[in-house]
Enzyme design. Structure first.
Site, PDB file in Angstrom:
ATOM      1  N   ASP A 134      47.722  72.660 100.199  1.00 39.03           N
ATOM      2  CA  ASP A 134      47.780  72.454  98.751  1.00 39.03           C
ATOM      3  C   ASP A 134      48.366  73.670  98.021  1.00 39.03           C
ATOM      4  OD1 ASP A 134      46.323  70.281  99.553  1.00 39.03           O
ATOM      5  OD2 ASP A 134      44.657  70.590  98.156  1.00 39.03           O
ATOM      6  N   HIS A 283      45.666  75.928 102.164  1.00 40.88           N
ATOM      7  CA  HIS A 283      46.572  76.243 101.054  1.00 40.88           C
ATOM      8  C   HIS A 283      47.712  77.104 101.587  1.00 40.88           C
ATOM      9  CE1 HIS A 283      42.668  75.227  99.335  1.00 40.88           C
ATOM     10  NE2 HIS A 283      43.325  74.821  98.262  1.00 40.88           N
TER      11      HIS A 283
HETATM   12 NI    NI Z   1      44.535  72.986  94.588  1.00 47.34          NI
END
Ligand code: NI
Length: 337
Positions: A134, A283
């Site tokens: 992400d 991430h």
């Molecule tokens: Ni996020």
């Protein structure tokens, strides 16, 4: 009469032996290439193709040589019994190599979506996992992650933030070209549950339109920032054909920023650790995450996992992602209404 029969047998056996050894060598090479975990599947296929062409050339050349060598076969000094023994041994090795090649080919087919978008098939006992990244793309971290995914023939899903996609369109294009899935993570990472309705819609649409402009495809997956959702968001997702995707495994990489801690969280035992069908949250904007992801991919592939995109996981396990449904894994989902 007898010497003629014997030398005829010798010739036939010798020809059979040479041809068998030739095929055996080729199979061993092909098997080795297919089993290699280092090359990507596409590279493996190309190498296999090239080897098959080389082999065909060699067979043609050898046939020509054999015609000349046939006359000398009887004088080779080998008895028919010795040749027979060698031939039996070669056949056994050939059978073993063939078995290895078959196994390698089924693994290859399992991990590689076939050409022209035909759906890939997986062995019944295949273990699938979807790594998701992400908040990116990140300027330096995402290219490194894409390199490492490519080396391993692994696919991932990127839930990108619109403002970053705008900054790094080439990285979005590269994700799509290399077979990864791209999902919507809002335009500027706003909490969509706290936003008013107009803002919520604008956050989703602005990111979606950017992705479509860059890749030519509207994203069909939405991961709301923070994983925050409510009925309003889920209803809007249903109306606009979006599936919501959260996660099973939270590596807490954004918090710890530590490779070992990320790996420990991912490989914890129990419901929240990695297992077949899990969706893993990371991430791709931290170096520590990429470091951890590299080792995670190696460990997972060693354990026999196939790393697939979220749409692929849901296609195989749930018959495809449905609009308005929130998925946590391949089998656990939350429908509205
Ligand atoms: Ni996020």
């Amino acid at each position: 009469m007898e010497p003629q029969t014997s030398s005829g047998l010798n010739r036939r056996l010798l020809i059979a032996l040479i041809l068998s050894l030739l095929v055996l060598c080729a199979l061993a090479v092909l098997g080795g290439v297919a089993l290699s975990g280092v090359l990507t599947f596409r590279e493996q296929l190309l190498e296999q193709q090239a080897l098959v062409e080389q082999l065909q050339q060699k067979v043609t050349e050898t046939e020509q040589k054999l015609q000349q060598a046939e006359a000398d076969a009887a004088g080779a000094g080998e008895t028919a019994a010795q040749l027979q023994q060698q031939l039996d041994a070669a056949r056994q090795e050939l059978a073993d190599a063939q078995k290895k090649l078959d196994e390698a080919n089924s693994r290859l087919a399992a991990g590689s979506p076939s050409a022209e978008g035909t759906a890939a098939t997986y062995p019944a006992d295949a273990k699938l996992i979807a790594l998701t990244f992400d908040d990116g793309p990140g300027k330096n971290t995402t290219p490194r992650l894409l390199d490492e995914l490519k080396k391993r023939g692994a696919k991932a899903t990127f839930f990108v933030v619109g403002s970053n996609a705008k900054k790094y369109p080439d990285l979005i294009r590269r994700m799509a070209e290399e077979g990864h899935a791209i999902g919507n993570h809002s335009y500027s990472h706003q909490n969509l549950v706290k936003a008013d309705e107009a803002t919520m819609k604008e956050q989703i649409l602005r990111c979606a339109e950017l992705i479509q402009t860059i890749t030519g495809h509207m994203p069909t997956l939405l991961r709301p920032p923070g994983g925050n959702f409510d009925d309003r968001l889920q209803t809007y997702a249903k109306e606009t054909g979006l599936s919501l995707v959260n996660w099973t495994v939270d590596t807490r990489d954004w918090k710890t920023r530590d490779k070992e801690a990320i790996l420990a969280a991912a490989f914890q035992t129990g419901t929240y650790g990695i297992q077949d069908g899990a969706i893993v949250l990371m991430h791709d904007v931290y170096e520590s995450t990429v470091d951890a992801a590299v080792e995670m991919m190696d460990r997972l592939q060693e354990q026999g996992y196939i790393l697939v995109t979220v749409p692929e996981l849901l296609r195989v396990r749930c018959g495809g992602a449905q609009a308005g449904v929130l998925y946590y894994s391949d089998s656990r989902s939350h429908s509205i209404g």
